[in-house]
Scaffold this active site. Structure first.
Site, PDB file in Angstrom:
ATOM      1  N   ARG A 119      18.045  36.044  40.266  1.00 59.09           N
ATOM      2  CA  ARG A 119      18.151  37.502  40.003  1.00 59.09           C
ATOM      3  C   ARG A 119      18.627  38.040  41.409  1.00 59.09           C
ATOM      4  NH1 ARG A 119      13.154  36.853  37.377  1.00 59.09           N
ATOM      5  NH2 ARG A 119      13.535  36.802  35.375  1.00 59.09           N
ATOM      6  N   LYS A 141      32.817  44.503  44.339  1.00 61.43           N
ATOM      7  CA  LYS A 141      32.798  44.274  42.846  1.00 61.43           C
ATOM      8  C   LYS A 141      33.119  42.876  42.626  1.00 61.43           C
ATOM      9  CE  LYS A 141      35.385  48.009  40.536  1.00 61.43           C
ATOM     10  NZ  LYS A 141      36.976  48.560  39.927  1.00 61.43           N
ATOM     11  N   GLU A 183      48.518  45.218  47.734  1.00 61.07           N
ATOM     12  CA  GLU A 183      47.355  46.076  47.421  1.00 61.07           C
ATOM     13  C   GLU A 183      46.974  46.904  48.653  1.00 61.07           C
ATOM     14  OE1 GLU A 183      45.197  46.260  45.136  1.00 61.07           O
ATOM     15  OE2 GLU A 183      44.628  44.343  44.065  1.00 61.07           O
ATOM     16  N   LYS A 225      39.099  51.710  52.240  1.00 63.43           N
ATOM     17  CA  LYS A 225      37.988  51.128  51.095  1.00 63.43           C
ATOM     18  C   LYS A 225      36.747  51.476  51.252  1.00 63.43           C
ATOM     19  CE  LYS A 225      37.514  47.931  47.520  1.00 63.43           C
ATOM     20  NZ  LYS A 225      37.640  46.597  46.673  1.00 63.43           N
ATOM     21  N   GLU A 235      31.557  53.210  40.643  1.00 70.32           N
ATOM     22  CA  GLU A 235      32.822  53.678  40.069  1.00 70.32           C
ATOM     23  C   GLU A 235      32.582  54.613  39.020  1.00 70.32           C
ATOM     24  OE1 GLU A 235      36.019  50.796  39.641  1.00 70.32           O
ATOM     25  OE2 GLU A 235      36.433  51.935  37.492  1.00 70.32           O
ATOM     26  N   ARG A 239      35.991  55.965  42.724  1.00 71.82           N
ATOM     27  CA  ARG A 239      36.269  54.535  43.193  1.00 71.82           C
ATOM     28  C   ARG A 239      37.413  54.381  42.229  1.00 71.82           C
ATOM     29  NH1 ARG A 239      32.765  49.396  44.604  1.00 71.82           N
ATOM     30  NH2 ARG A 239      34.541  47.813  44.650  1.00 71.82           N
ATOM     31  N   ASN A 243      42.005  51.564  41.286  1.00 76.52           N
ATOM     32  CA  ASN A 243      42.553  50.875  40.508  1.00 76.52           C
ATOM     33  C   ASN A 243      44.139  51.050  40.099  1.00 76.52           C
ATOM     34  OD1 ASN A 243      41.795  49.585  37.219  1.00 76.52           O
ATOM     35  ND2 ASN A 243      40.419  49.169  39.072  1.00 76.52           N
ATOM     36  N   HIS A 246      46.644  49.145  38.154  1.00 80.18           N
ATOM     37  CA  HIS A 246      46.069  48.008  37.503  1.00 80.18           C
ATOM     38  C   HIS A 246      45.877  48.168  36.114  1.00 80.18           C
ATOM     39  CE1 HIS A 246      44.679  47.417  41.615  1.00 80.18           C
ATOM     40  NE2 HIS A 246      43.936  46.267  41.425  1.00 80.18           N
ATOM     41  N   HIS A 250      46.773  44.502  35.297  1.00 80.72           N
ATOM     42  CA  HIS A 250      45.555  43.632  34.396  1.00 80.72           C
ATOM     43  C   HIS A 250      46.189  43.174  33.197  1.00 80.72           C
ATOM     44  CE1 HIS A 250      41.718  44.870  36.847  1.00 80.72           C
ATOM     45  NE2 HIS A 250      42.786  43.876  37.647  1.00 80.72           N
ATOM     46  N   HIS A 263      47.759  38.312  40.918  1.00 82.25           N
ATOM     47  CA  HIS A 263      47.135  39.768  40.916  1.00 82.25           C
ATOM     48  C   HIS A 263      47.840  40.588  41.690  1.00 82.25           C
ATOM     49  CE1 HIS A 263      44.344  42.777  40.300  1.00 82.25           C
ATOM     50  NE2 HIS A 263      44.247  42.885  41.690  1.00 82.25           N
TER      51      HIS A 263
HETATM   52  N1  LIG Z   1      36.438  42.698  43.662  1.00 80.60           N
HETATM   53  C1  LIG Z   1      37.631  43.185  44.367  1.00 80.60           C
HETATM   54  O1  LIG Z   1      37.491  44.240  44.530  1.00 80.60           O
HETATM   55  C2  LIG Z   1      38.756  42.687  44.079  1.00 80.60           C
HETATM   56  C3  LIG Z   1      39.989  43.230  44.563  1.00 80.60           C
HETATM   57  C4  LIG Z   1      41.440  42.952  44.284  1.00 80.60           C
HETATM   58  C5  LIG Z   1      41.588  41.694  43.954  1.00 80.60           C
HETATM   59  N2  LIG Z   1      40.529  41.025  43.413  1.00 80.60           N
HETATM   60  C6  LIG Z   1      40.817  39.551  42.754  1.00 80.60           C
HETATM   61  O2  LIG Z   1      41.120  38.672  43.598  1.00 80.60           O
HETATM   62  C7  LIG Z   1      41.762  37.633  43.047  1.00 80.60           C
HETATM   63  C8  LIG Z   1      43.138  37.266  43.690  1.00 80.60           C
HETATM   64  O3  LIG Z   1      42.928  37.072  45.098  1.00 80.60           O
HETATM   65  P1  LIG Z   1      43.777  36.567  46.089  1.00 80.60           P
HETATM   66  O4  LIG Z   1      45.154  37.130  46.018  1.00 80.60           O
HETATM   67  O5  LIG Z   1      42.942  36.252  47.457  1.00 80.60           O
HETATM   68  O6  LIG Z   1      44.249  35.118  45.327  1.00 80.60           O
HETATM   69  P2  LIG Z   1      43.335  33.699  45.346  1.00 80.60           P
HETATM   70  O7  LIG Z   1      42.083  33.709  45.697  1.00 80.60           O
HETATM   71  O8  LIG Z   1      43.913  32.921  44.017  1.00 80.60           O
HETATM   72  O9  LIG Z   1      44.134  32.827  46.426  1.00 80.60           O
HETATM   73  C9  LIG Z   1      45.530  32.470  46.489  1.00 80.60           C
HETATM   74  C10 LIG Z   1      45.714  31.064  46.769  1.00 80.60           C
HETATM   75  O10 LIG Z   1      45.786  30.976  48.349  1.00 80.60           O
HETATM   76  C11 LIG Z   1      44.929  29.854  48.589  1.00 80.60           C
HETATM   77  N3  LIG Z   1      44.988  30.172  50.203  1.00 80.60           N
HETATM   78  C12 LIG Z   1      43.677  30.923  50.192  1.00 80.60           C
HETATM   79  N4  LIG Z   1      43.651  31.251  51.513  1.00 80.60           N
HETATM   80  C13 LIG Z   1      44.501  30.299  52.115  1.00 80.60           C
HETATM   81  C14 LIG Z   1      44.953  30.304  53.385  1.00 80.60           C
HETATM   82  N5  LIG Z   1      44.521  30.764  54.477  1.00 80.60           N
HETATM   83  N6  LIG Z   1      45.729  29.213  53.726  1.00 80.60           N
HETATM   84  C15 LIG Z   1      46.601  28.630  52.727  1.00 80.60           C
HETATM   85  N7  LIG Z   1      46.404  28.967  51.447  1.00 80.60           N
HETATM   86  C16 LIG Z   1      45.357  29.554  50.964  1.00 80.60           C
HETATM   87  C17 LIG Z   1      44.173  29.829  47.639  1.00 80.60           C
HETATM   88  O11 LIG Z   1      43.512  28.288  47.589  1.00 80.60           O
HETATM   89  C18 LIG Z   1      44.823  30.088  46.283  1.00 80.60           C
HETATM   90  O12 LIG Z   1      45.762  28.921  45.827  1.00 80.60           O
HETATM   91  C19 LIG Z   1      42.010  38.204  41.531  1.00 80.60           C
HETATM   92  O13 LIG Z   1      41.224  37.346  40.806  1.00 80.60           O
HETATM   93  C20 LIG Z   1      41.731  39.481  41.569  1.00 80.60           C
HETATM   94  O14 LIG Z   1      41.325  40.105  40.345  1.00 80.60           O
HETATM   95  C21 LIG Z   1      39.251  41.425  43.390  1.00 80.60           C
HETATM   96  O1  LIG Z   2      37.352  47.814  44.371  1.00 75.41           O
HETATM   97  C1  LIG Z   2      37.783  48.355  43.306  1.00 75.41           C
HETATM   98  O2  LIG Z   2      37.167  49.293  42.755  1.00 75.41           O
HETATM   99  C2  LIG Z   2      39.133  47.929  43.036  1.00 75.41           C
HETATM  100  O3  LIG Z   2      39.444  48.604  41.698  1.00 75.41           O
HETATM  101  C3  LIG Z   2      40.088  47.251  43.577  1.00 75.41           C
HETATM  102  C4  LIG Z   2      41.018  46.403  42.859  1.00 75.41           C
HETATM  103  O4  LIG Z   2      42.163  46.118  43.600  1.00 75.41           O
HETATM  104  C5  LIG Z   2      40.491  45.227  42.235  1.00 75.41           C
HETATM  105  O5  LIG Z   2      41.692  44.471  41.521  1.00 75.41           O
HETATM  106  C6  LIG Z   2      39.242  45.304  41.335  1.00 75.41           C
HETATM  107  O6  LIG Z   2      38.876  44.010  41.014  1.00 75.41           O
HETATM  108  C7  LIG Z   2      39.740  45.821  39.916  1.00 75.41           C
HETATM  109  O7  LIG Z   2      38.549  46.182  39.404  1.00 75.41           O
HETATM  110  P1  LIG Z   2      38.253  46.182  37.665  1.00 75.41           P
HETATM  111  O8  LIG Z   2      37.131  46.954  37.523  1.00 75.41           O
HETATM  112  O9  LIG Z   2      39.646  46.967  37.330  1.00 75.41           O
HETATM  113  O10 LIG Z   2      38.391  44.914  37.111  1.00 75.41           O
HETATM  114 ZN   LIG Z   3      43.532  44.844  42.736  1.00 73.04          ZN
END
Ligand SMILES: NC(=O)c1ccc[n+]([C@@H]2O[C@H](COP(=O)([O-])OP(=O)(O)OC[C@H]3O[C@@H](n4cnc5c(N)ncnc54)[C@H](O)[C@@H]3O)[C@@H](O)[C@H]2O)c1
Ligand SMILES: O=C(O)C(=O)C[C@@H](O)[C@H](O)[C@H](O)COP(=O)(O)O
Ligand SMILES: [Zn+2]
Length: 359
Positions: A119, A141, A183, A225, A235, A239, A243, A246, A250, A263
């Site tokens: 939890r 998130k 982004e 951010k 959100e 917030r 998006n 997106h 998405h 992404h």
């Molecule tokens: N939670 C949020 O607020 C939020 C915001 C934006 C995106 N996201 C999510 O994040 C994901 C995308 O993340 P990403 O763009 O970091 O991609 P990713 O996590 O897939 O990483 C990209 C690639 O780069 C490699 N890599 C990572 N660091 C490295 C380094 N320093 N040197 C060499 N290779 C390296 C990884 O192994 C992977 O193959 C998506 O799933 C998206 O939905 C979430």
């Molecule tokens: O942090 C947020 O809020 C965002 O929307 C950042 C986005 O860049 C990110 O891709 C996020 O994961 C999208 O969220 P979702 O709620 O649309 O899945």
């Molecule tokens: Zn994003």
């Protein structure tokens, strides 16, 4: 070191940004931590795990490493279970700590695991991609994908700190840098015209990973951010502007199949489509739409969408989390540097954008 504070209703933490931060990770481990799991993948581990492990030696806690399969296509419930199996087999308890060491995929899965294991246990974000450093590691998130929609199963759950070492970006493939820049420019478009113009003027320095420019841009992105998330952690309203791009993006990711487009690439293309929609509905100046298109071209992200069946695309946009009462809610720009959420019921306009923005 540069520090950005995040102050939400549920918690308050620091984003520490510097060159060489990995060597000092031991400083961020809470004193009452019983055991640590570093969650990563083989690519990142083979390059950087020794630096972290050597820093953590001084705190004398049991450490395990959990290597997850690599790629967006593995951001799912099955992979989440790999984490739980390892934590339970190694007797992880409520004072155990998870470290998300990787890009956004690792960060999103680890954050979700931390939020539900027993939890809720503490976790630290060590983002290793540009995208993760300026966006996904900040704001809490967490999620995994469902075959029917992006990030559909998740939670809002903040890390106890975010540790950004800009040196790791030197090994990141150029395509991933471009995805991260998409982004980054998003913040300028939705909330900070000065930052947008700064990015326009310094985009070459950023692509070339110039250290001073990178630190400034990462810090400014995290500040923006943090500002948004601190006002609206879950959100309820503001917030949603994060998006921008997106709703279209998405849908590209889920209809094409997770991992086909990055992404950040899908968001880049989605931002052009959202700018076109803004021009149609809010009279965003045509010259600004072209400015956005040319910026996205300059960061080497796609400016045209892939060929996708329009019905599938519309269907994917209909399951977007921002939607209410069956209407698609878009983030739109009245002008560069400001954004609003607007439901668009005119299907003809959306169809036209989808058709005209495709390869
Ligand atoms: N939670 C949020 O607020 C939020 C915001 C934006 C995106 N996201 C999510 O994040 C994901 C995308 O993340 P990403 O763009 O970091 O991609 P990713 O996590 O897939 O990483 C990209 C690639 O780069 C490699 N890599 C990572 N660091 C490295 C380094 N320093 N040197 C060499 N290779 C390296 C990884 O192994 C992977 O193959 C998506 O799933 C998206 O939905 C979430
Ligand atoms: O942090 C947020 O809020 C965002 O929307 C950042 C986005 O860049 C990110 O891709 C996020 O994961 C999208 O969220 P979702 O709620 O649309 O899945
Ligand atoms: Zn994003």
């Amino acid at each position: 070191m540069n520090i950005v504070k995040v102050n939400t209703k549920s918690s308050c933490y620091n984003i520490n940004i510097s060159s060489g931060r990995l060597k000092h990770i031991n400083e961020s481990i809470p004193i009452d931590t019983t055991s640590i799991a570093i969650i990563t993948n083989n690519t990142i581990s083979s390059m950087y795990i020794d630096i972290i492990k050597s820093s953590l030696k001084s705190i004398h806690k049991p450490i395990i490493e959990i290597c997850l399969p690599e790629g967006e296509e593995y951001k799912n419930l099955h992979t989440l279970n790999i984490i739980f199996d390892n934590l339970l087999k190694n007797n992880f308890d409520r004072k155990s700590l998870l470290i998300a060491f990787g890009g956004g995929v690792i960060g999103d899965i680890t954050g979700f695991a931390a939020s539900v294991y027993m939890r809720g246990i503490r976790f630290i974000q060590i983002p290793t991609t540009l995208l993760a450093q300026i966006d996904s590691s900040v704001g809490g998130k967490t999620a995994v994908n469902h075959i029917l929609g992006k990030n559909m199963i998740g939670s809002f759950y903040q890390p106890i700190s975010v540790e950004i070492d800009i040196d790791v970006l030197n090994t990141l493939p150029k395509r991933e840098i471009s995805a991260g820049l998409a982004e980054m420019i998003k913040y300028g478009l939705i909330i900070d015209k000065n930052f947008w113009e700064w990015c326009e003027n310094h985009i070459k320095n950023l692509i070339n990973l110039d250290q001073n420019h990178l630190i400034y841009a990462i810090k400014r992105s995290c500040e923006l951010k943090s500002f948004v998330v601190s006002k609206d952690e879950k959100e309820n309203n503001l917030r949603a502007i994060l998006n921008f791009g997106h709703t279209f993006g998405h849908a590209i990711e889920s209809v094409l199949g997770y991992g086909k487009w990055l992404h950040g690439e899908a968001v880049a293309c989605g931002m052009i489509q959202a700018a076109e929609l803004s021009s149609n509905i809010l009279n965003l100046k045509r010259s600004d739409v072209e400015r956005i298109r040319s910026m996205i071209k300059n960061i080497n992200c796609p400016i045209l969408a892939p060929k996708i069946d329009i019905e599938k695309w519309l269907h994917a946009m209909k399951v977007d989390k921002k939607n209410t009462n069956g209407e698609i809610n878009f983030v739109l720009l009245p002008e560069i540097g400001s954004s609003i959420i607007k439901s668009v019921s005119n299907k003809d306009i959306i169809n036209t954008i989808l058709i005209t923005s495709t390869i």
